[in-house]
Design a protein around this motif. Structure first.
Motif, PDB file in Angstrom:
ATOM      1  N   CYS A 136      65.477  16.453  74.624  1.00  0.00           N
ATOM      2  CA  CYS A 136      64.515  17.535  74.826  1.00  0.00           C
ATOM      3  C   CYS A 136      63.433  17.102  75.810  1.00  0.00           C
ATOM      4  O   CYS A 136      62.336  17.665  75.820  1.00  0.00           O
ATOM      5  N   MET A 179      63.698  19.701  68.285  1.00  0.00           N
ATOM      6  CA  MET A 179      62.695  18.872  68.944  1.00  0.00           C
ATOM      7  C   MET A 179      61.901  18.040  67.936  1.00  0.00           C
ATOM      8  O   MET A 179      61.549  16.892  68.198  1.00  0.00           O
ATOM      9  N   TYR A 191      61.328  13.346  72.857  1.00  0.00           N
ATOM     10  CA  TYR A 191      60.213  14.272  73.102  1.00  0.00           C
ATOM     11  C   TYR A 191      59.003  13.502  73.621  1.00  0.00           C
ATOM     12  O   TYR A 191      58.524  12.570  72.975  1.00  0.00           O
TER      13      TYR A 191
END
Length: 271
Positions: free
Chosen positions: A74, A122, A130
Motif C-alpha cells: 500500500c 492498509m 504503509y
C-alpha cells in the motif's frame, strides 16, 4: 517502435510541448469548454452527472483493490484519505437511505464497502508497507471545521434537521478529503502508477460533478445559485465546494496527462 513514436497521439504531444505557455493555457481552457459543451449535448438528465461521478469513484477504488491484491503493498497510499472517504460515504449513505433510496444509495454502498476493505488491508494486512511518516495530516483538521460549517450552513428542505446537517457535512468533507493524499505525494515527490490512476479517476469524478453545476448555472442564467438557498448561501457554498474539489485535483491531473503524453505514467512530481 518507430511507428509508435510517429503515431498521431505522439505527434500531437510533441507539438503541444513545443508551444508557449499562453498557447498551452488556451488549449487547456478550450478542451474544458469543449468537454462541457459535449456533456451538455450528450447528457440530458443532469442527475446522470452525479451517477457517472460516483461510478468513476468506484472504478478508482477498484484500481486500488487490484494494486493491493497483486502487489501486496500500500506504499504511496494515504490511510487518512481513505478514512475521510469512508466517513463522508458512511454519513452520505445514511442520509441517502432515509432521503433518497435510489441508484446513488447503491453506488455509495459498494464504494463504502470497497473503501473499508482498503482501510482494513492498509491497517492490518499490509501495515508494514504503509508510509505513516508521510501521512501525518490529522483527521480533525478536516472533520471539525466541516462539522462547524455544516451546523451553520445546510439546506433548508423538509427533511429532518439532523439529515440536513449530515448532508452538508458530507459535501464539505468530500471537498477537501483528498488533501492528505496530495500532501503525502508532495512529501514523497513520487507517486506509484496505480495510485496515479486512482487520483486521476477522482479528478475525473470531480470534473463530472463540477460540470453539472456549471451547466445548471448556465441553463438557469445564474438562478440555480439563488434557488432554495436558505439560509441564503447554501447553494453558493455547495458550488464553491465543487470548485475547491475540482481545482485541488486539477494540478495533479495536469501532470498526469502531461506524463501520459510523454508515454509514461506519472512518477516523479515537480516540487
Amino acid at each position: 517502435m518507430g511507428q509508435r513514436r510517429n503515431s498521431p497521439v505522439n505527434q500531437m504531444s510533441r507539438w503541444v510541448r513545443r508551444q508557449s505557455m499562453k498557447v498551452k493555457t488556451f488549449l487547456a481552457v478550450s478542451t474544458v469548454i469543449f468537454a462541457l459543451v459535449a456533456l451538455k449535448l450528450l447528457i440530458k438528465n443532469q442527475d446522470n452527472f452525479f451517477v457517472a461521478s460516483e461510478a468513476v469513484h468506484f472504478l478508482g477504488i477498484v484500481v486500488l483493490i487490484y494494486k493491493l491484491t497483486t502487489q501486496k503493498s500500500c506504499s504511496g497510499l494515504s490511510l487518512k484519505f481513505q478514512e475521510l472517504t469512508a466517513i463522508f460515504l458512511a454519513v452520505r449513505l445514511a442520509c441517502s437511505v432515509s432521503m433518497e433510496g435510489d441508484v446513488h444509495t447503491v453506488l455509495d454502498f459498494v464504494t463504502l464497502v470497497s473503501t473499508l476493505w482498503v482501510i482494513y488491508m492498509m491497517r492490518f494486512k499490509l501495515k508494514s508497507t504503509y508510509a505513516s511518516d508521510l501521512d501525518t495530516m490529522p483527521l480533525y483538521y478536516v472533520v471539525v471545521p466541516c462539522g462547524m460549517l455544516a451546523f451553520s450552513f445546510h439546506p433548508m428542505t423538509s427533511h429532518a434537521l439532523i439529515n440536513r446537517i449530515a448532508w452538508a457535512f458530507c459535501v464539505y468533507v468530500e471537498a477537501v478529503s483528498v488533501l492528505p493524499q496530495l500532501r503525502m505525494v508532495q512529501k514523497a515527490k513520487y507517486i506509484e502508477p496505480f495510485t496515479a490512476h486512482y487520483v486521476f479517476a477522482l479528478g475525473v469524478a470531480r470534473f463530472l460533478g463540477f460540470a453539472h453545476w456549471i451547466i445548471q448555472v448556465y441553463d438557469t442564467r445564474g438562478m440555480a445559485l439563488l434557488l432554495m438557498t436558505g439560509p441564503y448561501i447554501w447553494r453558493p457554498i455547495v458550488f464553491l465546494a465543487e470548485i475547491i474539489q475540482t481545482f485541488i485535483l486539477a494540478d495533479f491531473c495536469y501532470y498526469y496527462v502531461k506524463s501520459l503524453m510523454k508515454g509514461q505514467v506519472l512518477a516523479n512530481l515537480p516540487v
